[in-house]
Scaffold this active site. Sequence first.
Site, PDB file in Angstrom:
ATOM      1  N   ASP A 209     -32.916  20.370  73.266  1.00 39.34           N
ATOM      2  CA  ASP A 209     -34.349  20.556  73.019  1.00 39.34           C
ATOM      3  C   ASP A 209     -35.002  21.001  74.319  1.00 39.34           C
ATOM      4  O   ASP A 209     -34.322  21.199  75.328  1.00 39.34           O
ATOM      5  CB  ASP A 209     -34.979  19.260  72.470  1.00 39.34           C
ATOM      6  CG  ASP A 209     -36.094  19.560  71.472  1.00 39.34           C
ATOM      7  OD1 ASP A 209     -37.020  20.295  71.849  1.00 39.34           O
ATOM      8  OD2 ASP A 209     -36.021  19.078  70.334  1.00 39.34           O
ATOM      9  N   HIS A 275     -37.529  25.428  70.712  1.00 39.00           N
ATOM     10  CA  HIS A 275     -37.076  24.178  71.339  1.00 39.00           C
ATOM     11  C   HIS A 275     -35.936  24.492  72.306  1.00 39.00           C
ATOM     12  O   HIS A 275     -34.932  23.785  72.352  1.00 39.00           O
ATOM     13  CB  HIS A 275     -36.637  23.167  70.276  1.00 39.00           C
ATOM     14  CG  HIS A 275     -37.803  22.550  69.544  1.00 39.00           C
ATOM     15  ND1 HIS A 275     -38.600  21.585  70.108  1.00 39.00           N
ATOM     16  CD2 HIS A 275     -38.313  22.775  68.307  1.00 39.00           C
ATOM     17  CE1 HIS A 275     -39.551  21.230  69.243  1.00 39.00           C
ATOM     18  NE2 HIS A 275     -39.409  21.941  68.140  1.00 39.00           N
ATOM     19  N   GLU A 338     -40.490  25.019  64.384  1.00 37.60           N
ATOM     20  CA  GLU A 338     -41.580  25.115  65.353  1.00 37.60           C
ATOM     21  C   GLU A 338     -41.354  26.208  66.402  1.00 37.60           C
ATOM     22  O   GLU A 338     -41.628  26.002  67.585  1.00 37.60           O
ATOM     23  CB  GLU A 338     -41.766  23.756  66.058  1.00 37.60           C
ATOM     24  CG  GLU A 338     -42.137  22.646  65.086  1.00 37.60           C
ATOM     25  CD  GLU A 338     -42.282  21.279  65.742  1.00 37.60           C
ATOM     26  OE1 GLU A 338     -43.103  20.493  65.279  1.00 37.60           O
ATOM     27  OE2 GLU A 338     -41.542  20.985  66.709  1.00 37.60           O
TER      28      GLU A 338
END
Length: 768
Positions: A209, A275, A338
């Site tokens: 991440d 990420h 995202e």
Amino acid sequence: MRRGSLGLLALAWLVTGECFAEAPGPASRGSWPQSADIGQSVPLVPLPAEIVAGEGAFSIGPGTVVSVPRGDAEAANAARYLVDQVQRLRGVKLRVREGSEPPRGITIERVSGLGSEAYRLQVASGGVRIAATSGAGLFYGAVTLSQLLPAGKGAAEVPAKMIRDAPAYAWRGLMLDSARHFQSPEFVKSMLDWMAWHKLNVLHWHLTDDQGWRLEIRKYPRLTSVGACRVPATAEARAPEPYCGYYTQEQVRDIVAYATLRHIQVIPEIEMPGHAQAAVAAYPQLGASGTAPPVSSSWGVHSHLFNLEPPTFTVLEDVLTEVMAVFPSPYIHVGGDEAVKDQWKASAAVQARARALGITDPEALQTWFTHEIGRFLVSRGRRLVGWDEILQPGLSSDAVVMSWRGTDGARAAAIAGNDTVLSPWPTLYFDNRQSALASEPPGRMRVISLEDVYRFEPRDPALSEAQRKHVLGLQANIWTEHIRTEERVQRMALPRAAAVAEVGWTGPEHRSWSGFLQRLGPTFARYRVMGWPYSDSVFAVDGRVTQAEDGTRVTLTNQAAFGDIRYTADGSEPIAQSPKYSEPRQFPAGTHLSAATFVGTERVSHIWSRRLDASTLARRSSRELDLCSDGIALLLEPNAFGAGERPRFALDIMYPCWIYRDVDLTRGARLVAAVGQLPFNFEIGADAEKIRVGDSRSTEGDFEVRIGGCEGPPVATQALPAMPAGKLVNTLHEIRLPAQGGRHDVCLRFARPRLDPMWALDWVEISP
Ligand code: TNX
């Protein structure tokens, strides 16, 4: 009632005597208790599909023989599991024998015709039989038998019964985020232990991440030499020690092997195209921004994406090749969530590539990206899994969609013909608190109770039978931004993971919240024997103390409204014979009150304890106050570098503001507040502009008190001193609130000179 109301009664097993005979028919079954009733009194989690009680019991004790078919490694593995569990639970050593069947022992045997995880467990006074077609079924039979043993010492009797069992869903998972905070390999193994005990069979391992790359990749050593360390954010102006951690491939192989023995599939997640900041920090040429960011020490949605150059795909494929070499799972998770496209839109190189591909929409570019990676995985015999953002027109039909933004993604995927896993926020997000108790560890302020998880229903009535087959199962996610320690990871997971296990395993017709609660006390007793930390929030006493005419008025409840709350008023430990609480009552000032929840004679919660003095009455921690808003409400600890207790601040980072309700201000009041600071380390894009820092009149900021609302002029303001070095909270004394006539809500806020750091309230005392 029992599965499919079992017109299969002729198949039901009568389990008495020395042998296992088939029941002659329904008539002779008399008044035998069946699944729904006896199931709840047997502490099995998840509850099996069918339990039929028998007569007599079988004693499992020192030297009881477990026999397995000769040369059957999976049966031997199930036997070893059983031996190990019995050793841990009862301190008793069983013997395993290959081949010949013991006259009075436990037999593990293969039969044909049962489903891929199904098993049959027969306990009779003459012996025990675990039968299954698959290795997983044999293992689960052993798990169930071990759960039938109460915790204690020496031999134990298991009442006769017949269990026929199979799971409702094939995917019963947990996701562990080891990127935001790192857990040791030992912890991951202990997690696999308790997952197996609950028949959970997927560990989705979030390994990369923005805040860390936690898997050794030999070809690209900087992924871990750079990407596995970050500088923790702190409100204090000093350089903290870096926070580091990664798993070597050796350790991963060991963990995967450990999981395999427990019939758990470990599915790695390597996040792309978003990420990705830790990877881009390690190899800036992979990024789309042309800059070299640090590994992030903020939370939230970051902007760094991988670029779309062919050499980048080569690196990602090399990485995935090493990943596949250590993770044999048929599925490889590549994230996809995202991925804000700002960098792709701003990058000339990405735009040129998009034009060359004839793609104009940046979202479609991600679909293309996913497709490229998916094709690579399929060429190596694996299937791509991604978060529900991957569900775009053109998604390949073999991709698995993990539905997290609610359950719509799962429905859409199933209709489109893609396999899907339910993992919806907020219900299956274990970074949410499990109760409103002040004792909860850091996390998100939203409460997702055990009951909320238990009542999650995966079955979507809008789907046809054929579409429903695409719903592989469910999974809860343990995101660890705010879960710093292994013990807390586990407390956030247990017992909510037990609810996930039951929802995933037990058909809706057998699930019963009250039955689950009944089984929970004995389940907790087993967790204790196994040494598995868990949260007792569902049973923990919530004590509310208010001022009464001559003394204090106390209300005691627990979240589940289950069991008996018993109390003492002399400082001693409550026991099963202590008085039972039935309704709010008064105690004289100065009383030392203690209370706990009991089920029968067993205490199932920790002891809540308070001295009922003026300060108890006046003081509220930030966790006990109401927040003025619910933007991004978190329970946070400041970063401290060293040991010791840290305060836990409850606040909405979008609007740090608290309300102390119903204060008697007839004669004015004196307010004392303990305050601290937190870094504003949240990437929330343009939303940051919505945060009002207030009109600070002093260099560090002001503490402001308002009456009746939070917007008018303050009735009291106090300039905040700089935080003393080395302190996490500072107390502001002697803030005077003017007389107002009657009772009022008191609103507490800060004005600060800038976004970072934030001021936070730890506790406040308001006394007349
Ligand atoms: C959203 S769920 C995320 C994670 C965060 C989580 C926090 C998902 C696919 N992405 O990156 O950790 O929210 O609750």
